[in-house]
Design an enzyme around this catalytic site. Sequence first.
Site, short mmCIF file in Angstrom:
data_model
loop_
_atom_site.label_atom_id
_atom_site.label_comp_id
_atom_site.label_asym_id
_atom_site.label_seq_id
_atom_site.Cartn_x
_atom_site.Cartn_y
_atom_site.Cartn_z
N LYS A 190 0.80 -1.23 0.00
CA LYS A 190 0.00 0.00 0.00
C LYS A 190 0.83 1.29 0.00
O LYS A 190 0.44 2.28 -0.60
CB LYS A 190 -0.97 0.00 1.19
CG LYS A 190 -2.07 -1.04 1.04
CD LYS A 190 -3.07 -0.95 2.17
CE LYS A 190 -4.09 -2.07 2.06
NZ LYS A 190 -5.14 -1.95 3.07
N ASP A 200 -9.84 2.70 2.30
CA ASP A 200 -9.85 1.94 3.56
C ASP A 200 -10.50 2.74 4.69
O ASP A 200 -11.28 2.22 5.48
CB ASP A 200 -8.42 1.58 3.99
CG ASP A 200 -7.89 0.38 3.23
OD1 ASP A 200 -8.70 -0.45 2.79
OD2 ASP A 200 -6.65 0.28 3.10
#
Length: 268
Positions: free
Chosen positions: A65, A101
Amino acid sequence: MIRAGVIGHPVSHSLSPRIHNRWFEETEIDGRYEAIDARPEDFVEAVRRAAGDGFVALNVTIPHKEKALEIADEASPSARAIGAANLLVFRDGKIFAENTDWCGFAEAVEREGGSLAGDTAVVLGAGGAAAGILYALQDFENVLLANRTRARAEALAGRFPNVTVVDWEKKLELGATESGLFVNTTSLGMAGYPTLGMILGDPGPAMVVDIVYAPMETKLIRAARKAGKPVANGLSMLVWQAVPSFEAFAGIPPKRPAATLADLEAEL
Ligand code: ATR
């Protein structure tokens, strides 16, 4: 046909293909969502290959990420503030980095009747998942953050002005502290890890979130349910982060995300 997928390592256990392929079917969109396994040293090459192969977007999961944000040509304000991207969109020969997220966490909290603002919130853990959650908690006056490795908590506290670092040894007191939200972002409670021994005080936290989803009901979640508190887990966060991801590559929202969550809960 719309091609999208998730890139990670390991990625074979990912539930995202099941979620997105089901939503493609339900919306009658001709699309396919695949899992791409890429080791860190192969990540950049694998992203470029996917873009070249006609993928319109890739979700990004552990351990890529941060790297995903680095290689993007442009990034959303949330991805930049969090320091990580879980979605790369390929458009006009460029890579756009996005973070959904934190939206997944925020949606999971709000759907269960929790609040994303208030006096105090408690967060355990300062790993990859914590930054997105702290980003979503910016409307709390004070966020108490405890992590086994204190330096990691301090690094995060330097980026979010409402965060105060508390000793990991004092984590039990945090379960007794009156708060709007208590969030476990550590691996404790996950299959293969020690459990998180936490006694929740009365009043203690108004709501409890555990990012773990294997098992779905950790000891922490069980204790919270027993005390009559609303809860959310990693599975609801996964499904709700998938909604804006799906919109980004399908162009429309999924039809029945709540039904998908209920089915996954029943299956797992
Ligand atoms: P993620 O990206 O899922 O957050 P991570 O970056 O590896 O994963 O972070 C894992 C978190 O769980 C960290 O906060 C880690 O604490 P450290 O920073 O001290 O490593 C925490 N964690 C993992 N195992 C733990 C254990 N046995 N006891 C306490 N904390 C633990």
